[in-house]
Design a protein around this motif. Structure first.
Motif, short mmCIF file in Angstrom:
data_model
loop_
_atom_site.label_atom_id
_atom_site.label_comp_id
_atom_site.label_asym_id
_atom_site.label_seq_id
_atom_site.Cartn_x
_atom_site.Cartn_y
_atom_site.Cartn_z
N SER A 12 41.89 31.49 53.13
CA SER A 12 41.25 32.24 54.20
C SER A 12 40.07 33.06 53.68
CB SER A 12 42.25 33.17 54.88
OG SER A 12 43.35 32.44 55.41
N CYS A 13 40.21 33.62 52.49
CA CYS A 13 39.17 34.50 51.94
C CYS A 13 38.11 33.74 51.16
CB CYS A 13 39.80 35.56 51.03
SG CYS A 13 40.92 36.68 51.88
N ARG A 14 38.41 32.54 50.76
CA ARG A 14 37.44 31.77 49.97
C ARG A 14 36.43 31.10 50.89
NH1 ARG A 14 38.90 26.50 46.19
NH2 ARG A 14 36.77 26.06 45.46
N PRO A 15 35.15 31.41 50.72
CA PRO A 15 34.15 30.75 51.57
C PRO A 15 34.07 29.26 51.30
CG PRO A 15 33.10 32.07 49.85
CD PRO A 15 34.56 32.36 49.77
N LYS A 16 33.64 28.50 52.27
CA LYS A 16 33.57 27.06 52.13
C LYS A 16 32.63 26.70 50.99
CE LYS A 16 32.92 22.82 54.79
NZ LYS A 16 32.58 22.23 56.10
N GLY A 17 33.16 25.94 50.03
CA GLY A 17 32.37 25.58 48.86
C GLY A 17 32.26 26.69 47.84
N GLY A 18 33.01 27.77 48.02
CA GLY A 18 32.94 28.89 47.10
C GLY A 18 33.72 28.66 45.82
N GLU A 19 33.66 29.64 44.92
CA GLU A 19 34.33 29.52 43.63
C GLU A 19 35.84 29.66 43.79
OE1 GLU A 19 32.02 31.48 40.20
OE2 GLU A 19 31.49 32.70 41.94
N ALA A 20 36.55 29.00 42.90
CA ALA A 20 38.02 29.09 42.91
C ALA A 20 38.44 30.47 42.43
CB ALA A 20 38.61 28.02 42.00
N ALA A 21 39.54 30.98 42.99
CA ALA A 21 40.05 32.30 42.64
C ALA A 21 41.55 32.32 42.84
CB ALA A 21 39.38 33.39 43.48
N GLY A 22 42.22 33.16 42.06
CA GLY A 22 43.66 33.29 42.16
C GLY A 22 44.07 34.74 42.28
N VAL A 23 45.15 35.01 42.99
CA VAL A 23 45.64 36.37 43.18
C VAL A 23 47.09 36.45 42.75
CG1 VAL A 23 44.02 36.81 45.06
CG2 VAL A 23 46.33 35.98 45.58
N CYS A 24 47.52 37.63 42.34
CA CYS A 24 48.88 37.83 41.86
C CYS A 24 49.85 37.96 43.03
CB CYS A 24 48.95 39.07 40.96
SG CYS A 24 48.61 40.62 41.83
N LEU A 25 51.13 38.07 42.70
CA LEU A 25 52.16 38.15 43.72
C LEU A 25 52.00 39.37 44.61
CD1 LEU A 25 54.85 37.11 44.92
CD2 LEU A 25 56.03 38.43 43.16
N ALA A 26 51.77 40.54 44.00
CA ALA A 26 51.65 41.77 44.78
C ALA A 26 50.46 41.71 45.73
CB ALA A 26 51.52 42.97 43.83
N CYS A 27 49.32 41.19 45.27
CA CYS A 27 48.14 41.10 46.13
C CYS A 27 48.35 40.09 47.26
CB CYS A 27 46.92 40.72 45.31
SG CYS A 27 46.30 42.05 44.24
N SER A 28 49.15 39.06 47.02
CA SER A 28 49.43 38.11 48.10
C SER A 28 50.20 38.79 49.22
CB SER A 28 50.22 36.92 47.55
OG SER A 28 51.55 37.29 47.22
N TYR A 29 51.00 39.81 48.89
CA TYR A 29 51.75 40.56 49.89
C TYR A 29 50.88 41.62 50.57
CZ TYR A 29 56.09 38.63 47.93
OH TYR A 29 57.09 37.81 47.52
N LYS A 30 50.18 42.40 49.77
CA LYS A 30 49.48 43.58 50.28
C LYS A 30 48.08 43.28 50.80
CE LYS A 30 52.90 46.26 48.88
NZ LYS A 30 53.68 45.30 48.09
N CYS A 31 47.34 42.42 50.12
CA CYS A 31 45.93 42.19 50.46
C CYS A 31 45.70 40.91 51.26
CB CYS A 31 45.08 42.13 49.18
SG CYS A 31 45.27 43.56 48.08
#
Length: 473
Positions: free
Chosen positions: A64-83
């Motif tokens: 949802s947050c990654r723009p189309k064609g944007g760079e790959a990114a990863g988030v931790c467990l806590a951020c997946s819950y809170k952010c």
């Protein structure tokens, strides 16, 4: 290979076997343990960014947050819950040496709620097509709606990509959950691994065991003769032991060959048998494979750590009971026993008739009979305390009825067995459960179970006072 085919509904229902509530609870407990093994090793409350590049942690990629064609990114467990609550997340299981990207330059319109101050980019992070929601050499999503073939996915310990079992180039051995796999692409990229594979892989170990079993008597006799006739000087032996040697060169000198195609499966403990001389350490470091010498890097070690952490955490229900006095504990225990007795009586007639515990599809006469009986009992009781206890039991019976109705649409046992075999260690998680869903379910469960008990405890002094005032017949 199994392909799902449509069948007549009546025929399907006749072929299905019933599944008991115990089976459901055991299945749920097993899945909960597997999830705990993955998530309990990561912090669900604090962003892992301050810890730097974490040795191994559960990761997610936000579509949802990654723009189309944007760079790959990863988030931790806590951020997946809170952010990223409610977002479209790709569950990546676990990755090594990764630092949380949440809120950095790759997220143009998002700031991390747990740790807003972060560098623009984490230069040492490694990304793959998994962060775009596709896996394997076929670059397909998981689960794949267009793929009807029953197959499991296994993670390569080097590139950490997930591959279908049918795309590994060789058959998947038994007890794969206790083994590690390196895909063919990573083996060819690091050709020295083929030398180890000829001696240390699962196939090589099995061949060696068969060979040793055939020649055990001959080898034993030869060793005894050498032991009697040849005795090396102790000083020479000690110098040879002290002299550094390269195990990789020793294996290369033996000259054992094996086919250099397909993925390679490695048994438990194979990492401890790799050469750790200074030259090999430098070569592994140059190839970014130093983690192969670390047995604590394995997914199995991470899961065992998570299970240990989960066992150390106290049960919140037991902690709440410990804070109550003796009278309150007894009241709750009696109420629970009453509910258990009512449910047992309700299910007893199904057991006597030898039928599965189901409710008629067109009516709810069984459930209505229970409620009617309870209403007559309420009319005969004058104590409001007893009414509340009865209400608690009715809530429990209602919940049980919903479960029983749900059992009519359960997956057949053969499908449950297939799903159980798809352990969480061998593929990315199938179902995406967000923080909002988890919070909603736990809230409803807590409200259904604890609200009547809280009401009882709150009015307990009033009940006692009324019982003294009302004269006994």
């Amino acid at each position: 290979m199994m392909i799902s085919r449509p069948r007549d509904t009546a025929q399907k229902m006749s072929e299905e076997q019933t599944v008991s509530l115990v089976d459901i609870l055991e299945e749920d407990e097993e899945l909960e343990e597997e999830a705990s093994a993955v998530l309990a090793g990561s912090d669900s409350d604090h962003c892992s960014y301050p810890q730097g590049y974490v040795k191994r942690q559960a990761l997610y990629a936000c579509n949802s947050c990654r723009p189309k064609g944007g760079e790959a990114a990863g988030v931790c467990l806590a951020c997946s819950y809170k952010c990223h609550e409610g977002h479209d997340l790709f569950e990546l299981y676990t990755k090594r040496n990764f630092r949380c990207d949440c809120g950095n330059r790759k997220f143009t319109e998002l700031k991390c709620k747990l740790n807003p101050v972060k560098e623009e980019v984490n230069t040492l992070n490694k990304y793959s097509h998994n962060f775009s929601g596709v896996y394997c050499t076929c670059s397909r999503p998981y689960p794949d709606p267009d793929d009807q073939v029953e197959d499991e996915m296994i993670q390569c310990v080097v590139c950490e990509d997930w591959l279908h079992g049918r795309h590994l180039g060789r058959a998947v051995p038994d007890c794969v959950e206790l083994q590690e796999m390196i895909c063919e692409a990573c083996m060819n990229k690091n050709s020295f691994l083929w030398t180890y594979a000829a001696h240390l892989s699962v196939a090589a170990v099995q061949e060696k065991e068969e060979s040793d079993a055939d020649e055990s008597n001959t080898n034993l006799f030869t060793k005894e003769e050498k032991g009697d006739d040849v005795i090396e000087p102790s000083c020479k032996r000690s110098r040879e032991e002290a002299a550094p040697s390269c195990r990789l060169k020793e294996l290369q000198a033996i000259g054992r060959k094996r086919g250099q195609s397909g993925a390679v499966f490695w048994p438990s403990g194979w990492r401890s048998k790799l050469c750790s001389c200074s030259t090999c350490k430098e070569d592994l470091s140059g190839a970014d494979l130093s983690f192969l010498l670390d047995e604590s890097d394995t997914v199995l070690a991470y899961e065992n750590k998570g299970k240990t952490n989960e066992q150390r955490q106290p049960d919140p229900l037991m902690s709440a009971l410990d804070n109550l006095n003796h009278v309150q504990q007894l009241e709750i225990i009696h109420g629970y026993n009453d509910m258990k007795t009512e449910l047992k009586d309700f299910l007893q007639r199904f057991a006597e008739e030898g039928k599965p515990p189901t409710l008629p599809p067109s009516s709810h006469s069984a459930h209505t009979e229970i409620i009617t009986t309870r209403e007559r009992s309420i009319a005969n009781r004058k104590s409001e305390f007893n009414r509340c206890c009865l209400l608690t039991r009715c809530v429990f019976v209602t919940m049980a009825s919903v479960v029983l109705r749900r059992m009519k649409t359960l997956t057949p046992p053969n499908e449950i067995v297939k799903q159980t075999k798809k352990m969480i260690y061998s593929k990315p998680p199938r179902n995406k459960i967000g923080a909002a869903q988890s919070f909603l379910v736990m809230s409803l469960f807590a409200a259904a179970m604890l609200t009547p008990a809280a009401w009882i405890l709150h009015h307990l002094p009033e009940y006692r006072q009324r019982s003294k005032e009302v004269p006994r017949d």
